[in-house]
Enzyme design. Structure first.
Site, mmCIF file in Angstrom:
data_model
loop_
_atom_site.group_PDB
_atom_site.id
_atom_site.type_symbol
_atom_site.label_atom_id
_atom_site.label_comp_id
_atom_site.label_asym_id
_atom_site.label_seq_id
_atom_site.Cartn_x
_atom_site.Cartn_y
_atom_site.Cartn_z
ATOM 1 C CG ASP A 54 76.165 25.769 -28.934
ATOM 2 O OD1 ASP A 54 75.084 25.066 -29.327
ATOM 3 O OD2 ASP A 54 77.120 25.503 -29.207
ATOM 4 C CD GLU A 55 73.030 31.813 -28.583
ATOM 5 O OE1 GLU A 55 72.533 30.686 -29.052
ATOM 6 O OE2 GLU A 55 73.715 32.563 -29.650
ATOM 7 C CE LYS A 100 69.808 28.345 -30.841
ATOM 8 N NZ LYS A 100 71.082 28.586 -30.247
ATOM 9 C CG HIS A 104 68.186 23.541 -30.247
ATOM 10 N ND1 HIS A 104 67.150 24.161 -30.917
ATOM 11 C CD2 HIS A 104 69.523 24.077 -30.755
ATOM 12 C CE1 HIS A 104 67.670 24.838 -31.746
ATOM 13 N NE2 HIS A 104 69.021 25.045 -31.552
ATOM 14 N NE ARG A 155 67.437 29.812 -60.080
ATOM 15 C CZ ARG A 155 68.186 30.657 -60.291
ATOM 16 N NH1 ARG A 155 68.482 31.856 -59.657
ATOM 17 N NH2 ARG A 155 68.850 30.647 -61.640
ATOM 18 C CG ASP A 199 73.799 27.707 -13.199
ATOM 19 O OD1 ASP A 199 73.292 28.179 -14.217
ATOM 20 O OD2 ASP A 199 74.364 26.440 -13.385
#
Ligand code: GDP
Ligand code: IMO
Ligand code: MG
Length: 433
Positions: free
Chosen positions: A13-14, A16, A41, A144, A334
Site C-alpha cells: 500500500d505504498e 504503487k 491499487h 503442482r 502531504d
C-alpha cells in the site's frame, strides 16, 4: 527506459497504483507480475477513483497493453466484477489490449473458502490474510496441482481435473473444517462459464511480451504488496505467497533480469501495514490515529484500518538492497504537512543490541525503533509541482529519507492522491534530494 519495475518498499500500500498510473502514459505495456485480488491499487484520475485488484494500472490509457502475468493468481469472478466497474466508468477493456496469461493460476472458489477457514482455525495466531484464497492457490501451484487460466477454456481437461482434485478438497472441507462439500456439477458449470467469458482474454502472453522487448518498447512491471511481505525475505510467516521484489518481477512477467534497466521503489513517507506480524515503528497512540485519519489509511481491499507508524529506514534500506532501486518514488508527503516534528527510525534496538538491517521475524518481533527527529514544515504541500515549491523542511525530510535508503535518488514525490498531485524530479533535483 525500456523495462521499469515498480515495486513496493515497505509492507504494501505504498502507492504503487498511482505511480504506475502516472508512468503508464509513456508506456506500451504494463505487466502485473504476481499476486491476485489481495491487491488494492488506488488510482485517482480523470476517470474517477478506482481500487484495482487484478487489472494492471495501465488500463486507463487506451494505447497501453495490460498483461495479467504468469506469476499471478487470478480469480475469474473478481476479474469479471472489476471489468464491469471499469466499463461502467467508461474505461474500455477490449481483449486486444487486456491479456491474461494462460499460465497464470486460477483462484478457485475452494481456495477462497479454505483461506477463511484456515485463518479461523489459527485463532489467536491468525496471519491477517485478505481471505482472497491467495495462500491456498499458491500452495496448489507449488504442489503442482493448480489449475491454470488456459485450462478454463478446455472442457475436457477441466472435467478430468475436477474429478481428480475436488474429492480431495471436499474431504478437507468436510473432515477437517466441518464445512459443506462443493458440488462437482455446480463448480464445473461455473468454471466453464468463466472460461467462455474470459476466452478472448486468455492467451499465450509470451510472444506479446517478447515482441515488445525486441522492439525496445517501454514496459512497466507492476508489483503487488512490498518487500516486507515477500515469501522469502519478508516477515515470514506474516507474508504473502509470492515474491513482490524485483527478482519476482523477472520470473512472474517472463522478462530476463538483465532487461530490467530501471527499478523504482515506491516508498510511503511513513509506515503502514495491514495484517499481522512485526512493524517496529507502529504507533498505537494518538499520533498513529492522526496518521490513519489524515492519510485515510484503510485497506483498499478489505477496508481494515491500517497499522500506522513513523518511517522505518531500516526496512526501506533492506528493500533497496534486495530490489536494487534505481530511484524511489515517495508518496503521501502531504499527510505529514501539519506535524511539528517527524520521527524517522534509523536502527533497531533488540535486547540492547543495535541492528542496522532487518533481522529474522523472531528477532524483528522484539525490535524497538531508534529514532531521529526532524522538524516538520507545517504548511500545505499539495499544490507543489516542483522541488523548489516544497518547504525547506519537507526537502530536508525527503533528502534524509533518500540518504537513509542507501543514497537512492528520488524520482517522484506524491503530494496528493490525484494523478496531477505528482512532482517529477529531474536528475538535478534528485541530486539535491
Ligand atoms: P498500492 O496498493 O501500493 O497501490 O497503494 P494503495 O492504493 O493501497 O494505498 C495508497 C493510498 O494512498 C491510496 O488511498 C491512494 O489514493 C493514496 N495516495 C497515494 N499517493 C498519495 C499521495 O501522494 N498523497 C495522498 N494524500 N494520498 C496518496
Ligand atoms: P497491495 O498490492 C497490503 C497482506 C495481508 C496479510 C498478508 C498475507 O495493495 O499493496 P494474503 O491475502 O496475501 O495471503 O495476505 O499480506 N496483504 C496486503 N497488505 N496491501 C496489499 O496489497 C496486500 N495483500 C496482502 O494483510 O498480512
Ligand atoms: Mg493497496
Amino acid at each position: 527506459m525500456p523495462v521499469t519495475a515498480v515495486v513496493g518498499a515497505q509492507w504494501g500500500d505504498e502507492g504503487k497504483g498511482r505511480v504506475v498510473d502516472v508512468m503508464a502514459s509513456q508506456a506500451h505495456m504494463v505487466i502485473r507480475f504476481q499476486g491476485g485480488d489481495n491487491a488494492g491499487h488506488t488510482v485517482v484520475n480523470n476517470h474517477g477513483k478506482f481500487a484495482l485488484h487484478l487489472f494492471p494500472c495501465g488500463i486507463f490509457f487506451p494505447h497501453v497493453h495490460n498483461v495479467l502475468g504468469t506469476g499471478m493468481a487470478v480469480n475469474p469472478r473478481s476479474f469479471l466484477t472489476e471489468m464491469k466497474v471499469l466499463n461502467d466508468a467508461g474505461v474500455e477493456t477490449a481483449p486486444n489490449r487486456v491479456h491474461i496469461s494462460e499460465r497464470a493460476q486460477v483462484v478457485m472458489p475452494y481456495h477462497v473458502l479454505i483461506d477463511g477457514l484456515e485463518e479461523e482455525a489459527r485463532g489467536g495466531n491468525a496471519q491477517g490474510t485478505t481471505k482472497r484464497g491467495i495462500g491456498p492457490c499458491y500452495t496448489d501451484k507449488a504442489a503442482r496441482v493448480g489449475l491454470r487460466m488456459g485450462d478454463l477454456t478446455d472442457a475436457g481437461h477441466l472435467g478430468a481435473y475436477l474429478r481428480q482434485v475436488l474429492d480431495v478438497k471436499n474431504r478437507l472441507l468436510t473432515r477437517v473444517y466441518d464445512h459443506e462439500p462443493l458440488s462437482y456439477d455446480d463448480l464445473f458449470e461455473q468454471l466453464l462459464d468463466w472460461g467462455r467469458q474470459l476466452a478472448p482474454y486468455i492467451k499465450n502472453t509470451h510472444p506479446l511480451v517478447q515482441q515488445a522487448l525486441r522492439e525496445d518498447r517501454t514496459i512497466l512491471l507492476e508489483g503487488q504488496l512490498g518487500a516486507l511481505r515477500d515469501i522469502d525475505w519478508g516477515i515470514y510467516p506474516y507474508v504473502t505467497s509470492s515474491s513482490p521484489i524485483t527478482g519476482g518481477s523477472a520470473t512472474g512477467a517472463g522478462v530476463p533480469p538483465h532487461r530490467i534497466s530501471n527499478i523504482i521503489g515506491v516508498v510511503k513517507a511513513y509506515t503502514t501495514a495491514v495484517g499481522e506480524g512485526p512493524v517496529p515503528t507502529e504507533l498505537t497512540d494518538p499520533m498513529g490515529e492522526t496518521l490513519r485519519e489524515v492519510g485515510e489509511e484503510y485497506g483498499a481491499t478489505t477496508g481494515r484500518p491500517r497499522r500506522c507508524g513513523w518511517f522505518d529506514a531500516v526496512a526501506v534500506r533492506y528493500a533497496a538492497e534486495l530490489c536494487g532501486f534505481s530511484s524511489i518514488a515517495v508518496t503521501k508527503i502531504d499527510v505529514l504537512d501539519q506535524l511539528p516534528t517527524i520521527k524517522v527510525c534509523v536502527a533497531y534496538d533488540v535486547d540492547g543490541e543495535r541492528y542496522e538491517t532487518v533481522p529474522d521475524t523472531r528477532v524483528m518481533a522484539r525490535a524497538r525503533p531508534i529514532y531521529e527527529e526532524l522538524p516538520g514544515w507545517q504548511e500545505p504541500t499539495t499544490s507543489a509541482r516542483t522541488w523548489h515549491d516544497l518547504p525547506p523542511n519537507a526537502q530536508a525530510y525527503l533528502a534524509r529519507i533518500s540518504e537513509l535508503a542507501g543514497g537512492v535518488n528520488i524520482c517522484m514525490v506524491g503530494v496528493g492522491p490525484h494523478r496531477k498531485d505528482t512532482l517529477f524530479l529531474d536528475q538535478q533535483h534528485s541530486e539535491v534530494a
